[in-house]
Design a protein around this motif. Structure first.
Motif, mmCIF file in Angstrom:
data_model
loop_
_atom_site.group_PDB
_atom_site.id
_atom_site.type_symbol
_atom_site.label_atom_id
_atom_site.label_comp_id
_atom_site.label_asym_id
_atom_site.label_seq_id
_atom_site.Cartn_x
_atom_site.Cartn_y
_atom_site.Cartn_z
ATOM 1 N N ASP A 1 4.279 11.223 -20.772
ATOM 2 C CA ASP A 1 4.482 10.381 -21.945
ATOM 3 C C ASP A 1 3.491 9.223 -21.949
ATOM 4 O O ASP A 1 2.944 8.838 -20.908
ATOM 5 C CB ASP A 1 5.925 9.858 -21.990
ATOM 6 C CG ASP A 1 6.255 8.993 -20.790
ATOM 7 O OD1 ASP A 1 6.251 7.754 -20.929
ATOM 8 O OD2 ASP A 1 6.506 9.549 -19.699
ATOM 9 N N GLU A 2 3.294 8.667 -23.108
ATOM 10 C CA GLU A 2 2.266 7.630 -23.271
ATOM 11 C C GLU A 2 2.541 6.397 -22.427
ATOM 12 O O GLU A 2 1.628 5.833 -21.809
ATOM 13 C CB GLU A 2 2.166 7.248 -24.753
ATOM 14 C CG GLU A 2 1.064 6.253 -25.061
ATOM 15 C CD GLU A 2 0.923 5.973 -26.547
ATOM 16 O OE1 GLU A 2 0.287 4.965 -26.905
ATOM 17 O OE2 GLU A 2 1.461 6.766 -27.345
ATOM 18 N N ARG B 1 1.788 8.569 -7.016
ATOM 19 C CA ARG B 1 2.003 10.008 -6.884
ATOM 20 C C ARG B 1 3.123 10.476 -7.814
ATOM 21 O O ARG B 1 3.011 11.535 -8.453
ATOM 22 C CB ARG B 1 2.350 10.346 -5.426
ATOM 23 C CG ARG B 1 2.477 11.835 -5.153
ATOM 24 C CD ARG B 1 2.680 12.099 -3.676
ATOM 25 N NE ARG B 1 3.877 11.443 -3.175
ATOM 26 C CZ ARG B 1 4.271 11.489 -1.904
ATOM 27 N NH1 ARG B 1 3.547 12.142 -1.002
ATOM 28 N NH2 ARG B 1 5.368 10.879 -1.523
ATOM 29 N N ALA B 2 4.192 9.678 -7.917
ATOM 30 C CA ALA B 2 5.296 10.044 -8.811
ATOM 31 C C ALA B 2 4.836 10.074 -10.268
ATOM 32 O O ALA B 2 5.280 10.929 -11.053
ATOM 33 C CB ALA B 2 6.452 9.064 -8.640
ATOM 34 N N HIS B 3 3.947 9.163 -10.638
ATOM 35 C CA HIS B 3 3.523 9.077 -12.032
ATOM 36 C C HIS B 3 2.612 10.236 -12.453
ATOM 37 O O HIS B 3 2.377 10.418 -13.654
ATOM 38 C CB HIS B 3 2.838 7.734 -12.294
ATOM 39 C CG HIS B 3 3.796 6.656 -12.701
ATOM 40 N ND1 HIS B 3 4.684 6.102 -11.817
ATOM 41 C CD2 HIS B 3 4.039 6.061 -13.905
ATOM 42 C CE1 HIS B 3 5.415 5.189 -12.453
ATOM 43 N NE2 HIS B 3 5.048 5.156 -13.705
ATOM 44 N N THR C 1 0.823 -1.208 0.000
ATOM 45 C CA THR C 1 0.000 0.000 0.000
ATOM 46 C C THR C 1 0.857 1.258 0.000
ATOM 47 O O THR C 1 0.622 2.200 -0.776
ATOM 48 C CB THR C 1 -0.939 0.000 1.222
ATOM 49 O OG1 THR C 1 -1.827 -1.124 1.146
ATOM 50 C CG2 THR C 1 -1.751 1.281 1.286
ATOM 51 N N LEU C 2 1.861 1.294 0.859
ATOM 52 C CA LEU C 2 2.742 2.460 0.936
ATOM 53 C C LEU C 2 3.511 2.660 -0.372
ATOM 54 O O LEU C 2 3.628 3.788 -0.872
ATOM 55 C CB LEU C 2 3.716 2.296 2.097
ATOM 56 C CG LEU C 2 3.096 2.407 3.494
ATOM 57 C CD1 LEU C 2 4.080 1.904 4.550
ATOM 58 C CD2 LEU C 2 2.698 3.839 3.797
ATOM 59 N N LEU C 3 4.042 1.583 -0.926
ATOM 60 C CA LEU C 3 4.830 1.690 -2.156
ATOM 61 C C LEU C 3 3.973 2.121 -3.339
ATOM 62 O O LEU C 3 4.393 2.945 -4.162
ATOM 63 C CB LEU C 3 5.505 0.352 -2.451
ATOM 64 C CG LEU C 3 6.620 -0.061 -1.485
ATOM 65 C CD1 LEU C 3 7.000 -1.525 -1.725
ATOM 66 C CD2 LEU C 3 7.839 0.836 -1.653
ATOM 67 N N LEU C 4 2.774 1.562 -3.449
ATOM 68 C CA LEU C 4 1.897 1.928 -4.556
ATOM 69 C C LEU C 4 1.479 3.392 -4.471
ATOM 70 O O LEU C 4 1.398 4.083 -5.488
ATOM 71 C CB LEU C 4 0.664 1.026 -4.566
ATOM 72 C CG LEU C 4 0.874 -0.380 -5.132
ATOM 73 C CD1 LEU C 4 -0.334 -1.258 -4.826
ATOM 74 C CD2 LEU C 4 1.116 -0.334 -6.646
ATOM 75 N N HIS C 5 1.231 3.877 -3.271
ATOM 76 C CA HIS C 5 0.885 5.293 -3.126
ATOM 77 C C HIS C 5 2.024 6.173 -3.627
ATOM 78 O O HIS C 5 1.796 7.122 -4.391
ATOM 79 C CB HIS C 5 0.576 5.621 -1.669
ATOM 80 C CG HIS C 5 0.544 7.099 -1.407
ATOM 81 N ND1 HIS C 5 -0.415 7.933 -1.948
ATOM 82 C CD2 HIS C 5 1.386 7.896 -0.695
ATOM 83 C CE1 HIS C 5 -0.170 9.184 -1.575
ATOM 84 N NE2 HIS C 5 0.914 9.179 -0.810
ATOM 85 N N ALA D 1 0.101 4.894 -19.444
ATOM 86 C CA ALA D 1 -0.408 3.519 -19.447
ATOM 87 C C ALA D 1 -0.014 2.795 -18.163
ATOM 88 O O ALA D 1 -0.813 2.027 -17.593
ATOM 89 C CB ALA D 1 0.133 2.771 -20.667
ATOM 90 N N ARG D 2 1.201 3.042 -17.701
ATOM 91 C CA ARG D 2 1.644 2.414 -16.455
ATOM 92 C C ARG D 2 0.841 2.944 -15.266
ATOM 93 O O ARG D 2 0.523 2.201 -14.339
ATOM 94 C CB ARG D 2 3.130 2.648 -16.238
ATOM 95 C CG ARG D 2 3.707 1.864 -15.062
ATOM 96 C CD ARG D 2 5.185 2.124 -14.890
ATOM 97 N NE ARG D 2 5.927 1.753 -16.083
ATOM 98 C CZ ARG D 2 6.641 2.602 -16.811
ATOM 99 N NH1 ARG D 2 6.714 3.879 -16.465
ATOM 100 N NH2 ARG D 2 7.295 2.196 -17.876
ATOM 101 N N ALA D 3 0.505 4.229 -15.298
ATOM 102 C CA ALA D 3 -0.289 4.811 -14.219
ATOM 103 C C ALA D 3 -1.647 4.118 -14.113
ATOM 104 O O ALA D 3 -2.155 3.891 -13.000
ATOM 105 C CB ALA D 3 -0.470 6.308 -14.443
#
Length: 304
Positions: free
Chosen positions: A275-276, A268-270, A260-264, A280-282
């Motif tokens: 870029d495309e 937020r960084a993304h 949970t902490l890492l995904l947050h 898509a990764r976001a």
């Protein structure tokens, strides 16, 4: 004494800037025998210069003033490794200085497993197995650590709640899972991207220990799970590694808190990227966030 201006150290981005030259001068003060060569890495956080020390290939890493704390943690980690040999191969330290934020170490003969944070090329079965084995050995390692090594999970979760990351139900579930997970007790690398693993002489060697700390179990596994979502079969193998932990307090409960902490942080960084590929990764990270929230709810509901 040699200075940065004397070396003419360069890489594809050109010669050292005056600020970088001052950083290299600090490395030469700490390790006068270091003969600098090319710039291996430069960023707003650090300068890494390749060279030689007494005929042995070496790297000098110097942190910029705003990132001095990370250097101190990495030096502390090498002090720990000297006192209690680590269960995984690591580069040798040749010299270090906390005041100057300098670390001079062995330059490994090999290549990183993947240069990208989210690997774009397949990761071999052998490489992934080697990384998971290293994580498992760290899980079993119990060095005596002074105060200051433990991560304050409640403080981080409180900060996220104050910023509106969780609704009340999600917040209550995470606090319950944190309670069930117990206290931080696993020494972890803390930044286990595959660019921090070097394949050298048939071994997977972990480098860059600036984020090492005492975590809830499964932090490194959670980071691998998050980053290797596009690698076929990787998440399934990581899930097996989590399930094989001896008890729930070392298994799924703390894994989900860490995830949970890492995904947050990653989501937020993304938000900064346009870029495309990043967009898509976001989307995939958002899906992983929702999946993890669902699993947190299930885990709390079935907890004893």
């Amino acid at each position: 004494m040699r200075t940065a201006a004397d070396t003419g150290a360069e890489n594809g981005s050109g010669a050292l800037t005056p600020a970088e030259g001052r950083l290299l001068d600090l490395a030469l003060e700490v390790c006068p025998g270091f003969a600098p060569g090319e710039v291996v890495y430069r960023s707003r956080t650090s300068l890494v210069v390749g060279g030689a020390l007494d005929g042995v290939e070496a790297l000098a890493k110097v942190r910029t003033p705003d990132w001095r704390r990370q250097c101190l943690r990495e030096i502390d980690t090498y002090d720990l490794f000297d006192a209690v040999p680590p269960p995984v191969p690591v580069p040798r330290r040749f010299a270090s200085d906390k005041e100057r934020a300098v670390l001079v170490m062995e330059r490994l003969d090999g290549e990183v497993l993947a240069p990208d944070r989210f690997p774009l090329t397949p990761v071999s079965h052998e490489d992934l197995a080697g990384v998971l084995a290293a994580v498992d050995r760290l899980h079993e390692w119990r060095p005596a650590l002074a105060e200051g090594w433990s991560v304050d999970y409640r403080r981080m979760l409180d900060g996220m709640y104050a910023r509106g990351v969780f609704d009340d139900a999600h917040w209550a579930e995470l606090l319950r899972l944190l309670e069930l997970s117990g206290s931080p007790r696993e020494f972890g690398h803390g930044d286990l991207v595959l660019a921090n693993v070097v394949r050298s002489r048939g071994r997977q060697v972990l480098i860059d220990w600036a984020s090492s700390a005492l975590y809830l179990p499964g932090l490194d596994l959670a980071q691998l799970w998050m980053l290797l979502g596009d690698v076929p079969g990787a998440r399934a193998r990581i899930e097996v590694a989590v399930a094989e932990r001896a008890d729930e307090r070392d298994g799924m409960m703390p894994f989900l808190v860490n995830l949970t902490l890492l995904l947050h942080r990653e989501r937020r960084a993304h938000r900064r990227f346009t870029d495309e590929a990043s967009r898509a990764r976001a989307v995939r990270l958002d899906a992983a966030w929702e999946l993890t929230r669902h699993r947190v709810r299930q885990c709390v509901a079935t907890a004893r």
